[in-house]
Enzyme design. Structure first.
Site, mmCIF file in Angstrom:
data_model
loop_
_atom_site.group_PDB
_atom_site.id
_atom_site.type_symbol
_atom_site.label_atom_id
_atom_site.label_comp_id
_atom_site.label_asym_id
_atom_site.label_seq_id
_atom_site.Cartn_x
_atom_site.Cartn_y
_atom_site.Cartn_z
ATOM 1 N N HIS A 18 38.248 32.076 19.775
ATOM 2 C CA HIS A 18 38.921 33.051 20.627
ATOM 3 C C HIS A 18 38.976 34.393 19.903
ATOM 4 O O HIS A 18 38.485 34.536 18.785
ATOM 5 C CB HIS A 18 40.353 32.587 20.933
ATOM 6 N N GLU A 45 41.068 32.436 15.941
ATOM 7 C CA GLU A 45 41.216 33.760 16.558
ATOM 8 C C GLU A 45 40.453 34.756 15.689
ATOM 9 O O GLU A 45 40.854 35.055 14.559
ATOM 10 C CB GLU A 45 42.694 34.152 16.656
ATOM 11 N N HIS A 80 38.418 32.200 27.360
ATOM 12 C CA HIS A 80 39.006 33.408 27.942
ATOM 13 C C HIS A 80 37.912 34.451 28.118
ATOM 14 O O HIS A 80 37.244 34.844 27.155
ATOM 15 C CB HIS A 80 40.142 33.924 27.066
ATOM 16 N N ARG A 129 40.797 37.547 32.210
ATOM 17 C CA ARG A 129 41.019 36.480 31.235
ATOM 18 C C ARG A 129 40.722 35.082 31.791
ATOM 19 O O ARG A 129 40.130 34.242 31.106
ATOM 20 C CB ARG A 129 42.488 36.531 30.781
ATOM 21 N N GLU A 131 37.085 37.805 25.942
ATOM 22 C CA GLU A 131 36.922 37.715 24.495
ATOM 23 C C GLU A 131 35.438 37.603 24.137
ATOM 24 O O GLU A 131 34.945 36.570 23.687
ATOM 25 C CB GLU A 131 37.743 36.539 23.972
#
Length: 535
Positions: free
Chosen positions: A424, A498, A299, A354, A302
């Protein structure tokens, strides 16, 4: 004339040296076991390669003429001319030197005038560069007045209201779990959304009150000391700034050149806009090694993800001889930027982009969410068929060159992949399959054990608390993800990480957080390495 010839010699040497690609130039097979020793082409001619193509990994290139040969051809002639000039100077009489001095004094005003002109030219160039930067800034999407709210979703009906506002294009969802959602509120919509929340008695906190201000402060330029350090290092990468793709790829090539006994780099494919998908491998060459594949930047927005993955690379490369056997006895494969087109677009046009940048067929909207495009339960829950959606799945599984190149490489290489990690942001989660629905694989208990051990190491190192669980159980269903696909390929340990934070900055994480986040994440990665070696 002496100055002219010396300048020409300097330029010739400099051009020959800097025109040389910073790649591993070891002969094939010199450092690698036989199965990894076949020389590879620099740019594959076809998107899909044969299994033999992936069964080897080398960054060696073939050149018809080596740069050193060009230097050796140029230097003798230049040196001869310089020596002739030196000899002429030595034979000049004192009287001639006096005449030269008088001539220099006569020419000083002209020299000073030319120096003034040069200074004016430099100032003009600075002005032009400044105008170019201002123009680039003007072309970027401006988020002045946009806000980010943390919205409680525990009250019944809140998610229905959010869905209605999202369909009206007033808000977008950033992150969240079963108890809250971080909502991006567009500048023109703040008043309307505020009224809607007040009417429905929805609780929320304003986390970011002016998003553009945060963006402007996120990635300041390096100070002079850091710039000078870049020059001495031989590459531009630091972990005090978010870098462009050129710097990241240059860093990978530098490492392959500097640590050629253990590191190689090559492109496994091209993005839609033709950028390389560069994978770096670190290996001690043991044929019995298990392999770990780590990627970042699926993405585009990020930014902490590629920064963290390159930090891992740097730590292993610079300290490989001192690393524990758990690290040294694994073949490490890193793809820091899976989505190079989108990543560059976030630097030049839209900080919050994104998806990738491939246009949708017959629609004005561009881009596919690469993490909805992988071919395991593709097209199910949590993926959209609308090309204008941020979670657009693509028109078929592996329709995008980036996801296809990654999957082709993992499927066809001879490496014994035992773990796949995709980094991510944000939210601080360690997630394992399945993501496509609220179910878990048969070995979910062992995945949970590894994830919790990683989370403990992260907390002990940096203090950040990571939540561990299945993607769909902790967050929400999302089909077509790379982690589900990797698990479906039989890779034992498949995780989505994440990274920080929990929403104070969201995607716009200041550069001061890069090293702390990367260091604690590395502690978690070391734990995974122990499990990989024991498996």
């Amino acid at each position: 004339m002496e100055l002219l010839y010396r300048s020409v010699a300097f330029l010739a040497v400099t051009t020959a040296v800097f025109a040389t690609p910073l790649l591993n130039e070891l002969p094939p097979g010199k450092e690698w076991p036989e199965r990894l020793s076949v020389k590879q082409p620099y740019e594959p001619e076809e998107t899909t390669q044969s299994p033999e193509y992936y069964s080897t990994f080398s960054s060696d290139l073939s050149f018809n003429e080596k740069p050193s040969e060009h230097i050796n051809e140029v230097l003798p002639a230049l040196n001869e001319k310089v020596e002739n000039i030196d000899a002429a100077d030595r034979s000049t009489s004192p009287g001639t030197n006096v005449e030269k001095s008088e001539t220099i004094n006569e020419n000083l005003p002209q020299v000073n005038e030319k120096a003034d002109q040069k200074r004016e030219t430099n100032e003009s160039l600075k002005d032009v560069l400044g105008v170019a930067k201002d123009a680039e800034k003007e072309n970027k999407v401006n988020y002045s007045g946009a806000q980010v709210w943390k919205v409680s979703t525990e009250k019944s009906g809140v998610r229905t209201v959010l869905g209605r506002l999202r369909r009206r294009n007033l808000i977008a969802t950033w992150s969240g779990n079963h108890s809250y959602v971080d909502v991006f509120v567009k500048p023109h919509a703040v008043e309307n959304v505020t009224r809607a929340f007040k009417r429905e008695n929805i609780e929320y906190d304003v986390i970011i009150d002016d998003l553009q201000k945060r963006i402007d402060e996120e990635n300041p330029p390096l100070d002079q000391n850091e710039i000078e350090l870049q020059d001495r290092r031989g590459h531009r990468m630091t972990w005090k700034q978010y870098h462009r793709l050129e710097d990241i790829h240059g860093f990978l090539d530098y490492l392959a050149k500097t640590y050629s006994a253990i590191i190689s780099v090559r492109s496994i494919g091209k993005s839609f806009e033709g950028r390389d998908l560069k994978v770096l491998r670190i290996s001690n060459g043991r044929p019995s090694n298990k392999a770990v594949f780590i990627d970042g930047g699926i993405h585009a927005r990020e930014w902490i993800s590629p920064a963290t993955v390159t930090y891992f690379i740097n730590q292993f490369a610079e300290n490989f001889d001192e690393e524990e056997d758990d690290i040294r006895n694994i073949d490490w494969y890193f793809l820091p930027v899976v989505n190079p087109d989108g990543y560059e677009y976030t630097h030049t046009a839209d900080r919050l982009w994104r998806k990738n940048r491939k246009p949708a067929v017959g629609r004005q909207c561009a881009g596919t969410d690469l993490n909805r495009n992988f071919g395991y339960r593709w097209g199910g829950k949590g993926a959209s068929a609308n090309p204008c959606s941020d979670i657009f799945r693509g028109n078929r599984m592996f329709s995008e060159p980036e996801s296809k190149a990654l999957s082709d490489f993992i499927k066809n290489t001879a490496a014994n992949f035992t773990a796949y990690l995709t980094y991510h942001s944000y939210g601080q989660y360690i997630l394992y399959p399945w993501g496509y629905d609220n179910v878990v694989p048969p070995d979910h208990q062992s995945l949970d054990e590894v994830g919790k051990s990683m989370a403990d190491a992260i907390k002990e190192t940096g203090g950040s608390k990571y939540t561990v669980g299945s993607s769909s159980g902790v967050l929400y269903p999302a089909s077509g993800g790379s982690d589900d696909w990797a698990k479906g390929q039989g890779i034992k340990y498949s995780f989505t990480i994440e990274l920080s934070d929990k929403g104070r900055y969201g995607f716009i994480l200041p550069t001061s957080h890069i090293e702390p986040v990367a260091k604690e994440s590395l502690a978690g990665l070391r734990v995974l390495a122990r499990y990989v070696n024991k498996y």
